[in-house]
Design a protein around this motif. Sequence first.
Motif, mmCIF file in Angstrom:
data_model
loop_
_atom_site.group_PDB
_atom_site.id
_atom_site.type_symbol
_atom_site.label_atom_id
_atom_site.label_comp_id
_atom_site.label_asym_id
_atom_site.label_seq_id
_atom_site.Cartn_x
_atom_site.Cartn_y
_atom_site.Cartn_z
ATOM 1 N N THR A 121 7.861 8.323 -1.946
ATOM 2 C CA THR A 121 9.077 7.681 -1.449
ATOM 3 C C THR A 121 10.062 8.723 -0.947
ATOM 4 O OG1 THR A 121 8.788 5.859 -3.015
ATOM 5 C CG2 THR A 121 10.972 6.136 -2.044
ATOM 6 N N ARG B 231 9.330 1.456 -6.180
ATOM 7 C CA ARG B 231 9.035 2.598 -5.322
ATOM 8 C C ARG B 231 7.968 2.199 -4.307
ATOM 9 N NH1 ARG B 231 8.990 4.950 -10.511
ATOM 10 N NH2 ARG B 231 6.707 4.961 -10.479
ATOM 11 N N MET B 232 7.937 2.945 -3.216
ATOM 12 C CA MET B 232 6.971 2.646 -2.166
ATOM 13 C C MET B 232 5.560 2.993 -2.633
ATOM 14 S SD MET B 232 8.969 3.990 1.238
ATOM 15 C CE MET B 232 7.601 3.531 2.304
#
Length: 579
Positions: A261, A392-393
């Motif tokens: 991220t 979070r990505m």
Amino acid sequence: MTLEVYGVSAQYASVFGDMTGFAMTLSVPTLCALFTLLFAVQLFRYMHMKRSVDLFHSLPVRRSAMLLGRILAGLTALYIPLALNVGIASLIALCFNIENKGGQIGDLFVQMLGLMLVLAAAFLFCVLMAVCTGTTLDMVLSVIGVNIAYPILVYSSVYLVSCLLPGFNMTVNLDNTLLVALAPFVGIFLHASDVPTFFVWWAILAVFLLLSSVYLYRRRKSESAENTFAFQIPKGLIRFLITAVGGFGLGFILFWYNSSTANFLIGLLLGSLAAHVVVEAIYSRGFSRMKRSFAGYAVFLGAFIVFYGVVATGAFGYVDRIPAIEDIESVSFEDNTYYQEFGSDHFDIQGEQYENLASVKPEICQVENVEKVLEFHRSVVEFQKQAGFPFRMSQGGGIQYQIVYHLKDGSTFQREYQWSPFNTPNAEENSQRLQQLSSDIVNSEEYKTSGNLLFYLEPGDISQIEIENYDEQSDMAAKTYRLNDAQKQALLEALRQDTLDLDITNREDFSGRVACLYLRCGDENGLFQPAEGSKLKNLVGDYTGKIQVSISPYTLTENQKDLAVVQLLEEQGWTAEES
């Protein structure tokens, strides 16, 4: 003498359809897009030359009338060649008396009308850019920039949401009106879409662009010619659009490198800043206004922070939203962790011309099984939050779980969860918990019987079986057996019983496989007539022709000698070896 005597009418129809399909999909839209921009530049470049502006505005003609006259001239120049070529193609179809010429010509004219509608929106978009800009170069760059950047921004935004938001399913495709809503030049290539909202939108947009162009042209100062922009708001919007695309582009490149991220955010900051500086330098012909332009960059950063913050914190309850059990009619559940060895948990039914008649998947309706799905769904959400909140990505690894709730009001509620590990101290425990909950669902009798072809076939549908061996010490052997009614019934019952007894979640070691069983239905092409009142007949409804179904092979291993179907094969002497 007619063409039908020689049987070439259908061949001509096929060739005509292929040629016109290619032309209306690629070559014609490409030429139309090119000439739309060229005609717009030719007709409205006078706005960008001071002498021409002074001359035209001194004439006893209202600005609106002048603008509308040139718009009509441009559309006429676009429409007449298009209509003429479609007319010639239709005349060729009539002269050669192709099969179904009425339908083919009708489809061609419908495509032409759709293309004309999108062409009008694209041309009027060019007109609006001509009115708003001060030079022809800025006009062309703005048209190209918006039509390239807008679809990329929409796709990138949706992709970002899919990386951040658990359960979100990314469904953007090129037929999506939202993806090309402000990119009419891209829409030119999608004019054959059969989505009604696609054409309604272009009609609305064309009217809006026309009214906006006339309104702004009346208020455009003559001194704007050979300047940067006649109106600052369009410049700011275009700069915002390209700045965002530059940021997303570099951000995703760094994110794909190691799924971090932080990498994405750093890339977004650097990419957006670079794109902003480049766009401002091009529009302002230098850096004299760069300092003031950073107010616009701050607007972009603020908008992104708000957008990212909303998504990362659950999008106003999107992640936690789960239907109440009393509102659910049925549920479709898929866990792609497992492979069902005994056939498949879904199948398709096709007609004689390979047209799709029905697609069957497991459907859960019983209250106790629906409650199991709800418990599984709540656990997935809980474990996702334990892995990190705000979220979070994550790139994931494909769709692992898919849940589709069919509600009693006729709507659907869908969630898809990607294949990503839970990076928490109790990750292994959470994973085992989900596996157990999923096992309770996929091993239920309702789940197995609602999507497995075995529970839809009738004994009479089976014509023969084929058995292949997997003896590594000898050549592969295969043998086909035709069964009588009693054998068909016994085989189907054995396969059904084994399906109900097997635990889908237990992975089978295929290195020890000894044979593979194939069911063959109908004739040599797999076509058969479903019996009246059978489950398959009910699925195809009013269709009266023969059908074919997708049948997965049944792999048998050394560890499955206690299966009913294995015992039946041994009892009947059905092997792959020649007797």
